[in-house]
Design a protein around this motif. Structure first.
Motif, short mmCIF file in Angstrom:
data_model
loop_
_atom_site.label_atom_id
_atom_site.label_comp_id
_atom_site.label_asym_id
_atom_site.label_seq_id
_atom_site.Cartn_x
_atom_site.Cartn_y
_atom_site.Cartn_z
N VAL A 104 0.91 -1.09 0.04
CA VAL A 104 0.21 0.11 -0.07
C VAL A 104 0.85 1.21 -0.12
O VAL A 104 2.26 0.98 0.38
CB VAL A 104 -0.94 0.09 1.09
N LEU A 105 0.21 2.24 -0.47
CA LEU A 105 0.97 3.68 -0.29
C LEU A 105 0.12 4.37 0.34
O LEU A 105 -0.97 4.61 0.09
CB LEU A 105 1.00 4.24 -2.14
N ASP A 106 0.84 4.85 1.42
CA ASP A 106 0.07 5.48 2.46
C ASP A 106 0.31 7.00 2.59
O ASP A 106 -0.07 7.57 3.65
CB ASP A 106 0.26 4.79 4.02
N ARG A 107 1.05 7.42 1.56
CA ARG A 107 1.08 8.97 1.56
C ARG A 107 0.97 9.50 0.29
O ARG A 107 1.23 8.72 -0.68
CB ARG A 107 2.68 9.51 2.12
N PRO A 108 0.41 10.72 0.11
CA PRO A 108 0.21 11.25 -1.39
C PRO A 108 1.65 11.63 -1.94
O PRO A 108 2.47 11.65 -0.99
CB PRO A 108 -0.55 12.43 -1.13
N TRP A 109 1.62 11.26 -3.39
CA TRP A 109 3.02 11.51 -4.05
C TRP A 109 2.72 12.35 -5.26
O TRP A 109 1.55 12.51 -5.69
CB TRP A 109 3.58 10.31 -4.27
N PRO A 110 3.67 13.22 -5.57
CA PRO A 110 3.42 14.18 -6.77
C PRO A 110 2.96 13.41 -7.90
O PRO A 110 1.95 14.37 -8.54
CB PRO A 110 5.02 14.82 -6.84
N GLY A 111 3.31 12.34 -8.30
CA GLY A 111 2.64 11.80 -9.58
C GLY A 111 1.48 11.34 -9.53
O GLY A 111 0.92 10.62 -10.28
N MET A 112 0.70 11.33 -8.17
CA MET A 112 -0.54 10.82 -8.19
C MET A 112 -1.53 11.36 -9.20
O MET A 112 -1.65 12.29 -9.69
CB MET A 112 -1.11 11.01 -6.79
N PRO A 113 -2.38 10.27 -9.65
CA PRO A 113 -3.50 10.74 -10.76
C PRO A 113 -4.66 11.58 -9.79
O PRO A 113 -4.74 11.48 -8.99
CB PRO A 113 -3.96 9.42 -11.22
N THR A 114 -5.41 12.27 -10.96
CA THR A 114 -6.50 13.04 -10.28
C THR A 114 -7.20 12.42 -9.78
O THR A 114 -7.97 12.85 -8.81
CB THR A 114 -7.12 13.58 -11.52
N ALA A 115 -7.76 10.94 -9.98
CA ALA A 115 -8.74 10.61 -9.39
C ALA A 115 -8.20 10.36 -7.74
O ALA A 115 -9.10 10.56 -7.07
CB ALA A 115 -9.07 9.10 -10.00
N LEU A 116 -7.28 9.90 -7.45
CA LEU A 116 -6.63 10.03 -6.16
C LEU A 116 -6.48 11.25 -5.50
O LEU A 116 -6.67 11.15 -4.32
CB LEU A 116 -5.45 8.82 -5.94
N ALA A 117 -5.97 12.09 -6.21
CA ALA A 117 -5.81 13.33 -5.55
C ALA A 117 -7.04 14.10 -5.37
O ALA A 117 -7.23 14.75 -4.19
CB ALA A 117 -5.21 14.46 -6.72
N THR A 118 -8.14 14.09 -6.01
CA THR A 118 -9.32 14.65 -5.69
C THR A 118 -10.08 13.64 -4.93
O THR A 118 -11.27 14.05 -3.99
CB THR A 118 -10.33 14.93 -6.98
N GLY A 119 -10.11 12.42 -4.85
CA GLY A 119 -10.58 11.35 -3.89
C GLY A 119 -12.02 11.32 -4.83
O GLY A 119 -12.93 10.52 -4.27
N GLU A 120 -12.30 11.80 -5.82
CA GLU A 120 -13.52 11.62 -6.62
C GLU A 120 -13.52 10.42 -7.70
O GLU A 120 -14.75 10.15 -8.32
CB GLU A 120 -13.85 12.74 -7.30
N GLY A 121 -12.50 9.45 -7.74
CA GLY A 121 -12.62 8.51 -8.56
C GLY A 121 -12.41 7.00 -7.94
O GLY A 121 -11.80 7.12 -6.88
N TRP A 122 -12.83 6.17 -8.65
CA TRP A 122 -12.28 4.71 -8.53
C TRP A 122 -12.88 4.33 -7.24
O TRP A 122 -12.43 3.07 -6.69
CB TRP A 122 -11.04 4.66 -8.39
N ALA A 123 -13.94 4.77 -6.45
CA ALA A 123 -14.28 4.47 -5.24
C ALA A 123 -14.99 2.91 -5.22
O ALA A 123 -14.43 2.06 -4.57
CB ALA A 123 -15.22 5.28 -4.57
N ASP A 124 -15.60 2.72 -6.26
CA ASP A 124 -16.22 1.35 -6.41
C ASP A 124 -15.01 0.51 -6.78
O ASP A 124 -15.04 -0.73 -6.67
CB ASP A 124 -17.33 1.45 -7.20
N SER A 125 -14.58 0.79 -8.09
CA SER A 125 -13.64 -0.07 -8.63
C SER A 125 -12.38 -0.28 -8.04
O SER A 125 -11.54 -1.28 -8.47
CB SER A 125 -13.49 0.32 -10.10
N HIS A 126 -12.18 0.39 -7.07
CA HIS A 126 -10.68 0.22 -6.57
C HIS A 126 -10.74 -0.09 -4.98
O HIS A 126 -11.38 0.30 -4.12
CB HIS A 126 -9.91 1.59 -6.77
N PRO A 127 -9.72 -1.11 -4.59
CA PRO A 127 -9.75 -1.41 -3.25
C PRO A 127 -9.09 -0.37 -2.46
O PRO A 127 -8.29 0.29 -2.58
CB PRO A 127 -8.86 -2.60 -3.31
N TRP A 128 -9.74 -0.03 -1.72
CA TRP A 128 -9.42 1.16 -0.57
C TRP A 128 -9.46 0.41 0.95
O TRP A 128 -10.47 -0.32 1.02
CB TRP A 128 -10.26 2.34 -0.57
N ARG A 129 -8.63 0.87 1.76
CA ARG A 129 -8.72 0.54 3.06
C ARG A 129 -8.13 1.80 4.04
O ARG A 129 -7.48 2.50 3.69
CB ARG A 129 -7.58 -0.66 3.53
#
Ligand code: WTA
Length: 649
Positions: free
Chosen positions: A466-491
């Motif tokens: 797991v990656l537990d800190r944001p990183w500069p190259g993170m994609p928009t969906a992870l940065a905004t928190g608005e994407g992938w909520a259903d399709s991606h495993p989150w913990r």
């Protein structure tokens, strides 16, 4: 020789980088990780400083690190095309930016000044066709210089490029254009594949028919040089350049969080997912890793053999090397045509300093034999890299010895389409290497291995990466928190985390060994075996070139290991080899892991980006209908494997 759970040989010492390498490395300070920790997140200003900003950023990371939204380089404005082209023209306009090696042996050389002129003219042409900031422009081209030119021309206008791998079908193109509502397309007439010309324009025209929306303009690059019929709203690339000769386009300043491009994941385990990368964070992360991990210097000739259609090509054929102002080699052909030493010839001819490729390619080189690299002078090489799959220790050793002459460090870089840039790797000027292990998380990157409850696993115990800190190259969906909520495993047991979907172990020194995709792990009677662990032990058997293991149905244990093995040239796939494989697995891992069946095959089924498709091998073993095969590079091999499996008693 004994293995630990990672498939790593226990009696093999860690390898220190040669002093001569360390002395010249871009990053050699052993304290660099600690220094990044002390300053986090402002440490990433080191990456921001590698770029030219039209407006400086106010904050390295706005919004804190606890939860989305995360905004890297907030307040800053920049243009990627300016950063990759314009700013190098003053200092080194005659230095080669792109060295193209064509499929038929032809070459083309673009200096930074050449690149500047063509990017400007093509940006002017796109603008005249109606492309504006924020528009999605689809690029459907093979490895020809017009592809990076078109990417940089889009970036110059603030348009978002959407590169679709040239080998994909009309349907796949229509799907990717449709989902992005892309109204502009740049393609070519055709290109040579295995000696024959393919009709790319035809595929592009067919894709247009399958779209629900209008395509406003299609630009056609002439690669074959034949007369191409241009229909309504279709334009020839050369004609457009001529019409815009000498034109200049001011780079459009973008906010750091504005999209630079979108790309689809390669889809080994599921349907391809669209990922959007940002202008500032992505470019800074890519430039910093190209400098610190790939050790790129402006005066280098650097070659990453990945296709630009994949993220590796975006980040480390185009954006990383060009942001640093180096010479990037672009190779259109395949590794074994016309001869199996083509790659080594290109390295010798161009005196390549840094070579970055994938384990699948290295396994093929190994299978062909070390006489091919031995024919060429590889002494220009300083550093070797690999990405895309776990690299078996034996394959690592071969690369280190036969290509690097035991003189070049090897960086085994772990990252994903979603991460945008390298996340886990040794720093070649500062860290010791452990064959088979990618190394530590890079400075400033938070990577951990945790169990199902989110607790860190003890050293050597497999868990989720797991990656537990944001990183500069993170994609928009992870940065905004608005994407992938259903399709991606989150913990979220322990704060914000991105679960990468890979299984891994970490050792006492913090070295991460990636075992494979979580879905690829095999459970035999309650014991979990990693595909990497098993395959590494099989590949150690003399005569084996490549192996893929999967879990098949078994009457007694429920699940059993099935091994698909591709022997080395000159080695017959016979009972003797089978017996040696079984004995090796029993000894290295245990009787329970002994393959239920060993199937010999000349090739393993792979995606077009070179990853082994274990999912399909599993379907064959379990006598199930084959799943989606559209991403396969060599679908014909499945029939062969199926017929062998049916003959098995
Ligand atoms: C795998 C490619 C082991 C991993 C840049 C990851 C690796 C997936 C490594 C992403 C490595 C990539 N060691 N496994 N050094 N690098 N992978 O999106 O399973 O095409 O999740 O990005 O490749 O593949 P993608």
């Amino acid at each position: 020789m004994d293995h630990d759970v990672n498939g790593r040989l226990l009696d093999r010492p860690a390898i220190e980088p040669p002093e001569s390498f360390v002395a010249q490395a871009n990053v050699s300070d052993p304290d660099v990780r600690a220094a990044f920790e002390r300053e986090w997140p402002d440490c990433w200003a080191q990456a921001g400083r590698l770029l030219d900003w039209e407006r400086p950023y106010d904050e390295t990371l706005a919004g804190g690190a606890a939860e989305p939204p995360f905004e890297w380089f907030a307040g800053g404005r920049l243009n990627a095309s300016h950063n990759c082209v314009d700013r190098h023209v003053d200092e080194r306009k005659n230095q080669v930016a792109v060295q193209w090696e064509g499929r038929l042996g032809e070459t083309r050389t673009y200096t930074y000044l050449d690149l500047y002129r063509e990017v400007n003219e093509f940006a002017a042409a796109l603008r005249s066709l109606g492309v504006a900031a924020g528009d999605v422009v689809t690029l459907y081209m093979p490895m020809i210089p017009e592809l990076p030119v078109a990417m940089l021309a889009c970036a110059r206008l603030g348009a978002v490029h959407n590169v679709v791998f040239a080998g994909f079908s009309a349907e796949a193109l229509a799907n990717r254009m449709g989902r992005a509502e892309s109204r502009f397309l740049v393609t070519c007439d055709g290109y040579y594949r295995r000696g024959a010309a393919t009709n790319q324009k035809n595929k592009a025209d067919n894709a247009r028919i399958g779209l629900d929306h209008e395509v406003e303009a299609t630009v056609v690059v002439s690669r074959l040089g034949d007369e191409t019929h241009l229909g309504d709203r279709q334009y020839g690339y050369v004609d457009l350049l001529a019409a815009h000769e000498g034109d200049r386009v001011d780079p459009v300043a973008r906010r750091a969080a504005d999209p630079l491009f979108l790309i689809y994941t390669s889809g080994t385990t599921g349907a391809p997912k669209a990922v959007t990368h940002t202008t500032g964070g992505y470019l800074a992360h890519v430039a910093w890793t190209a400098r610190a991990v790939l050790d790129i210097k402006p005066e280098d000739t650097y070659w990453c053999s990945a296709d630009i259609g994949w993220i590796t090509g975006h980040s480390y054929v185009v954006y990383g090397p060009l942001a640093l102002g180096t010479t990037t080699v672009l190779y259109e052909g395949t590794a074994d045509h016309p001869e199996r030493d083509r790659v080594w010839q290109i390295i010798e001819r161009n005196a390549v300093d840094v070579f970055y490729t994938a384990p699948t390619a290295i396994r093929a080189f190994m299978k062909w034999g070390s006489e091919y690299p031995a024919r060429n002078d590889l002494s220009s090489l300083r550093l070797l890299g690999t990405v895309g799959e776990p690299i078996n220790p034996r394959v690592w050793e071969w690369y280190y010895t036969h290509i690097g002459g035991e003189r070049c460090p090897v960086v085994d870089t772990w990252w994903q389409t979603e991460t945008g840039a390298i996340m886990v790797s040794t720093l070649p000027g500062a860290d010791a290497m452990k064959p088979g292990s990618a190394g530590m998380a890079l400075p400033g990157i938070g990577a951990r291995v945790v169990d199902g409850d989110g607790r860190p696993t003890p050293p050597g115990e497999p868990g989720y990466l797991v990656l537990d800190r944001p990183w500069p190259g993170m994609p928009t969906a992870l940065a905004t928190g608005e994407g992938w909520a259903d399709s991606h495993p989150w913990r979220s047991a322990d704060g914000w985390q991105y679960v990468a979907g890979d299984e891994a172990t970490v050792d006492e020194d913090g070295y991460v060994t990636v075992l494979g995709r979580v879905d690829d792990v095999i459970n035999v009677a309650g014991r979990r075996f990693s595909t990497m662990e098993l395959e590494s032990s099989i590949v150690e058997v003399a005569g084996v070139a490549e192996a893929a293991v999967i879990g098949g149905d078994d009457r007694s244990t429920g699940r059993a290991v099935y091994a698909y093995v591709s022997p080395e040239r000159d080695c017959p796939g016979d009972d003797d080899l089978r017996a040696r494989i079984e004995a090796r697995v029993r000894e290295a891992i245990g009787p329970m892991a002994t393959p239920e069946a060993v199937v010999f095959t000349p090739e393993l089924p792979k995606t077009r980006s070179g990853k082994i498709m274990r999912r399909l091998l599993e379907d064959i073993a379990n006598d199930e209908p084959l799943g989606d095969t559209s991403a396969l590079r060599n679908p014909e091999i499945l029939g062969e494997i199926e017929s062998v499996v049916r003959e098995e008693p």
